[in-house]
Scaffold this motif. Structure first.
Motif, PDB file in Angstrom:
ATOM      1  N   GLU A  10      -2.916   5.477   5.475  1.00 46.73           N
ATOM      2  CA  GLU A  10      -1.995   5.485   4.419  1.00 46.73           C
ATOM      3  C   GLU A  10      -2.840   6.096   3.232  1.00 46.73           C
ATOM      4  N   ASP A  11      -2.147   7.241   2.532  1.00 46.29           N
ATOM      5  CA  ASP A  11      -2.856   7.941   1.685  1.00 46.29           C
ATOM      6  C   ASP A  11      -2.383   7.566   0.329  1.00 46.29           C
ATOM      7  N   GLU A  12      -1.478   6.331   0.122  1.00 48.77           N
ATOM      8  CA  GLU A  12      -1.272   5.961  -1.200  1.00 48.77           C
ATOM      9  C   GLU A  12      -2.222   4.654  -1.369  1.00 48.77           C
ATOM     10  N   ASP A  54       1.125   5.467   8.556  1.00 49.48           N
ATOM     11  CA  ASP A  54       2.149   6.300   7.372  1.00 49.48           C
ATOM     12  C   ASP A  54       2.754   7.795   8.062  1.00 49.48           C
ATOM     13  N   MET A  56       4.297  10.138   6.203  1.00 45.77           N
ATOM     14  CA  MET A  56       3.925  11.031   5.451  1.00 45.77           C
ATOM     15  C   MET A  56       2.432  11.176   5.203  1.00 45.77           C
ATOM     16  N   LYS A 106       9.840   1.768   4.578  1.00 45.75           N
ATOM     17  CA  LYS A 106       9.402   1.319   3.181  1.00 45.75           C
ATOM     18  C   LYS A 106      10.814   1.147   2.341  1.00 45.75           C
TER      19      LYS A 106
HETATM   20 CA    CA Z   1       2.014   8.662   2.257  1.00 48.33          CA
END
Ligand code: CA
Length: 229
Positions: A10-12, A54, A56, A106
């Motif tokens: 997950e990039d966040e 994730d 995205m 989400k």
């Molecule tokens: Ca993301």
């Protein structure tokens, strides 16, 4: 099941940390990755039992990553739960068809997340690990190997689970709905024809060894695994 290792891709940062905290509270070990590239090295070095992925991500998307993994012999059976902000039905079906074991839209609650992880781990790893032999077929749940006679055959993750279910319940007819419940085991809408697609793939894999007749169509009822013609 607890102490299983989860890879969180997950990039966040905020979401990743929130997930990590809930995993720790539920006694899971976990590793973070912010991109597909990081996830690749984690997969090799940390051998996680399940990946939360994730959709995205910067660069390669989660969906493309899963497709790549499913073509990779050593990663083919890794359980994957997709995290997505998309809830369009078509996207869900595409991700499930690409070999994702489950998905969460989400925002999701951490309770829901932990419950889904446990369900997937139970489904892929749970139950009796003893090899099952029926007729010419031997299936080893622990190593995910399937042999016809002495020869090993390659199955996709869904076909493997389908065959495992059949071999644990031989000589019984199951409707498509029952198979969806038992093998896919989730509440999303999946067309019954998805079952037919995977039955076809399973038969095709068995066909070169003349074992495709073990998966029988019962007209008007569904499918049966049987050694009797
Ligand atoms: Ca993301």
């Amino acid at each position: 099941m607890s102490n299983s290792t989860i890879l969180v891709v997950e990039d966040e940062t905020a979401i990743r940390d929130m997930i990590g905290m809930s995993l720790e509270q539920a006694n899971f070990r976990w590793f973070p990755a912010a991109s597909v590239e990081e996830a690749r090295s984690r997969l090799v070095n940390d051998a996680p039992d399940l990946m939360l992925l994730d959709w995205m991500l910067p660069g390669t998307s989660g969906l493309d990553f899963v497709r790549q993994l499913r073509r990779d012999e050593s990663m083919r059976d890794l359980p994957v739960i997709m995290l997505t902000a998309r809830d369009a039905e078509e996207d869900m079906i595409r991700s499930l068809e690409s070999g994702v074991d489950d998905y969460l839209t989400k925002p999701f609650s951490t309770r829901e997340l932990i419950a889904r992880i446990k369900t997937v781990l139970r489904r892929v790893g749970g139950g009796d690990q003893a090899p099952i032999t029926i007729g010419p077929l031997t299936l080893e749940p622990s190593s995910h190997r399937v042999r016809v006679g002495e020869e090993e055959i390659a199955l996709g993750p869904t076909e493997f689970r389908l065959l495992l279910f059949f071999m644990r319940h031989p000589e019984r007819v199951f409707s498509r709905e029952q198979l969806l419940d038992q093998v896919w085991g989730r509440n999303v809408y999946i067309d019954n024809r998805t079952v037919d697609v995977h039955i076809r793939r399973l038969r095709k894999a068995l066909e070169p060894r003349q074992a495709e007749g073990l998966i029988q169509t019962v007209r008007g009822a569904g499918y049966r695994f049987s050694t009797q013609l």
